[in-house]
Every structure is written in structure tokens, then in C-alpha cells.
Design an enzyme around this catalytic site. Structure first.
Site, PDB file in Angstrom:
ATOM      1  N   THR A 208      -6.750  -1.238 -10.072  1.00  0.00           N
ATOM      2  CA  THR A 208      -8.210  -1.415  -8.868  1.00  0.00           C
ATOM      3  C   THR A 208      -9.323  -0.344  -8.523  1.00  0.00           C
ATOM      4  O   THR A 208     -10.532  -1.185  -8.462  1.00  0.00           O
ATOM      5  CB  THR A 208      -7.834  -1.703  -7.249  1.00  0.00           C
ATOM      6  N   GLU A 212     -13.100  -1.551 -10.154  1.00  0.00           N
ATOM      7  CA  GLU A 212     -14.699  -1.544  -9.335  1.00  0.00           C
ATOM      8  C   GLU A 212     -15.318  -1.055 -10.272  1.00  0.00           C
ATOM      9  O   GLU A 212     -15.752  -0.979  -9.931  1.00  0.00           O
ATOM     10  CB  GLU A 212     -13.772  -1.156  -7.756  1.00  0.00           C
TER      11      GLU A 212
HETATM   12  N1  ARG Z   1     -10.082  -8.963  -7.169  1.00  0.00           N
HETATM   13  C1  ARG Z   1     -10.392  -7.960  -6.812  1.00  0.00           C
HETATM   14  C2  ARG Z   1     -12.232  -7.757  -7.314  1.00  0.00           C
HETATM   15  O1  ARG Z   1     -12.275  -7.411  -8.173  1.00  0.00           O
HETATM   16  C3  ARG Z   1     -10.088  -6.862  -7.884  1.00  0.00           C
HETATM   17  C4  ARG Z   1      -8.831  -6.950  -8.482  1.00  0.00           C
HETATM   18  C5  ARG Z   1      -8.298  -5.605  -9.577  1.00  0.00           C
HETATM   19  N2  ARG Z   1      -6.880  -5.788 -10.244  1.00  0.00           N
HETATM   20  C6  ARG Z   1      -5.784  -5.099 -10.222  1.00  0.00           C
HETATM   21  N3  ARG Z   1      -4.874  -5.150 -10.438  1.00  0.00           N
HETATM   22  N4  ARG Z   1      -6.326  -4.018  -9.977  1.00  0.00           N
HETATM   23  O2  ARG Z   1     -12.684  -7.720  -6.386  1.00  0.00           O
HETATM   24 ZN    ZN Z   2     -13.988  -8.270  -9.926  1.00  0.00          ZN
END
Ligand code: ARG
Ligand code: ZN
Ligand code: CA
Length: 311
Positions: A208, A212
Site C-alpha cells: 500500500t 501511495e
Molecule cells: N486503492 C488504494 C488507493 O489507491 C490502494 C490500493 C493498494 N493496493 C494494495 N495491494 N496494497 O488509495
Molecule cells: Zn491509488
């Protein structure tokens, strides 16, 4: 680029769309950043930093209960992952399908917990703040000392990472370059941070933060920036195949959309939505974009005396 900006979905996109309404100069800054990046990339598609750099990181732990007050070991486990992933030294990079193994790229960017604080004082690069707030939203409350969170360290010199409880199964969110300084940085849920302790499967491999920080360095989602699924939007990166929308969980290769066969979506890219164990690469094109960002809107991160250059 046409007049600026792009619509991006996900917590990060939601926050972006809200902030450009509140701060029109953020939208203008993003448009001029895009022009700058494009002019650098026009000169060289495989644009790179000339040497490895290290970004100084401060992790702000904002906790309501002791489970959220994560250990220094857990924080270190996240720094290790960021270093592996951004230097293409992650052990699972060997899982990249052969057709794309030549695209895997090292951004030359490393991360370390700050050893010197904003006023020149020694630090371990971690702050800890107890809060009344049981769970934060995406309104940046966690980034404000006046509202039961903690305000950032100088955002031109430090990558600020807040770790807290985020509601609504949001794993994290980031701010793109060019936004308001008071809220610059990334926020990660304590259940999706690092590789141990409170980190929970399938988000317990630190990806994550990799995702980010990718946004923080101006990467878009690999599936583009439109609202919902569309083959007509782009991530502004040439070597990532056009794909319809996000992939989730653990897809199997190939997963085809938008006429992108035979190899299909590059769902194992950090900028898709798959599980942590199913994402393991940035491409040359993404790294070119990150590099242009580091020399442009994020240059101050590597232009201060507190930055060590490797070797
Ligand atoms: N959906 C999230 C976002 O962009 C992050 C997704 C991260 N994925 C992961 N497998 N950790 O805010
Ligand atoms: Zn994202
Ligand atoms: Ca692309």
C-alpha cells in the site's frame, strides 16, 4: 496535455478531486508539472536520475489504542519494502511474466527514516500521537495537530507518512505533487503498513505504501484516470498496456481487456489494485515519470544537506 487534469478514482482520486475544487492552484500546478514532465520525457523516453538518492521519511503514528501504536520494527519493515520496491530489488520481481521482465526498472530512489528533525534535532524519524479519534476519514484531519492529528514536518524536505486507522476499508491515500503543503504526504491504515505486527493479509507486504508513494511521485493508476472503466483514458505512461479498469485480488496471467492481448493487463504493476503478493513491478516508463518528478516538483527532497547520496 489538454487543459490540465484528469480525474482519478480511489481514495487518492477522491481526495484529489476534492482538493482541486478547494485549491484551484493545485490544479494549475498539476497542469504545469505535467508539461514539465512531458518536455523532459520528450528529450528522453528512458529518463533517469543520474545517481541514487535517498528521501528522508518521517512516520507519524496516530493511535487511538495500543494496537494502532505500531512498533518501530513494523515501521522498519515498511522502509525495507519501499527500498526494495523502488530499487527493483524485491525478491518477487522474478514473478514478472517473461514478456515484461525487460521493462522492470530501478527508480534509484531510496528511503530512510530521518535522523535529523525539522529544527536540526536528533530523531528516529517517528512521531507518536495519541488521539481521541477512533477512525479517520480522507479529510486530512489526521494531518492537523489542531484536530487530534499531527501536522507534517517541512514537506519540502521530508516525505511525511501518517499511519492511523482509516474507515471504510480504505487502505491509504496520497497527495500528488503541486498540492497544498499542509497536507502533503501519504496516509496508510495501520492494518496495511509494513509486513508484521498489525499488518493484515492480503495487505501485509507493504505494497500500500509502495502504491501511495507512487502517487506521491506523480504516478497514476495503471488503468487510467477516467471515472469507472474505460479504454480511452491513460496513465500517461507508454510502456504500460492500456487496460479497462482495476484488477483485484490475485488475477492469473494473461488477463485481457481493451484489445491488449495476447499479454493483457499488466496487473502485477504496483499501480493496479491487486493484493500485495500479486504486485511486484514499476516499468521503465513509470520510472521515467518518477525521475522527472524528482528533478521537478519534488526536487527539494533531494536538495537539502540532510540528504545523503549513496556510494
Ligand atoms: N486503492 C488504494 C488507493 O489507491 C490502494 C490500493 C493498494 N493496493 C494494495 N495491494 N496494497 O488509495
Ligand atoms: Zn491509488
Ligand atoms: Ca499506459
Amino acid at each position: 496535455m489538454a487543459d490540465g487534469i484528469k480525474v482519478r478514482n480511489c481514495a487518492t482520486m477522491e481526495v484529489f478531486n476534492r482538493q482541486v475544487e478547494a485549491f484551484p492552484e493545485y490544479r494549475r500546478a498539476q497542469a504545469s508539472i505535467e508539461n514539465h514532465i512531458n518536455s523532459l520525457l520528450d528529450q528522453s523516453r528512458s529518463f533517469r536520475l543520474s545517481e541514487p538518492v535517498k528521501i528522508q521519511v518521517v512516520v507519524h503514528v496516530v493511535y487511538h489504542d495500543e494496537t494502532q501504536n505500531i512498533s518501530e520494527e513494523q515501521i522498519n519493515s515498511q522502509i525495507v519494502v519501499l527500498n526494495e520496491d523502488f530499487r527493483a530489488m524485491n525478491p518477487d520481481r522474478s514473478k514478472v511474466p517473461e514478456v515484461w521482465s525487460g521493462l522492470v526498472a530501478d527508480s534509484l530512489i531510496g528511503f530512510e527514516l530521518a535522523k535529523v528533525g525539522p529544527n536540526g534535532e536528533p530523531t528516529n524519524g517517528i512521531t507518536r500521537t495519541e488521539t481521541m479519534v477512533e477512525s479517520f476519514g480522507t479529510d486530512d484531519q489526521v494531518k492537523d495537530s489542531a484536530r487530534d492529528g499531527i501536522s507534517p514536518w517541512a514537506t519540502d524536505r521530508y516525505l511525511n507518512i501518517w499511519v492511523c486507522s482509516l474507515g471504510n476499508s480504505i487502505l491509504g491515500y496520497a497527495q500528488f505533487p503541486g498540492g497544498p503543503v499542509e497536507t502533503d504526504g501519504v496516509v496508510i491504515d495501520y492494518r496495511a503498513f509494513g509486513t508484521m505486527g498489525s499488518a493484515q493479509t492480503p495487505f501485509n507486504l507493504g505494497r500500500t505504501a509502495t502504491h501511495e508513494v507512487g502517487h506521491y511521485l506523480n504516478l497514476s493508476h495503471i488503468f487510467g484516470e477516467g471515472r469507472g472503466s474505460s479504454c480511452s483514458d491513460s496513465d500517461y505512461v507508454k510502456d504500460t498496456p492500456n487496460q479497462l479498469g482495476p484488477n483485484y485480488q490475485k488475477p492469473s496471467f494473461p488477463s485481457i481487456s481493451c484489445d491488449n492481448g495476447p499479454h493483457g493487463d499488466m496487473f502485477m504493476n504496483y499501480m493496479d489494485y491487486v493484493d500485495d503478493d500479486s504486485m511486484y513491478m514499476f516499468t521503465e516508463g513509470q520510472v521515467a515519470r518518477i525521475s522527472a518528478t524528482m528533478l521537478g516538483p519534488r526536487a527539494s527532497l533531494i536538495q537539502n544537506e540532510r540528504t545523503e547520496i549513496y556510494e
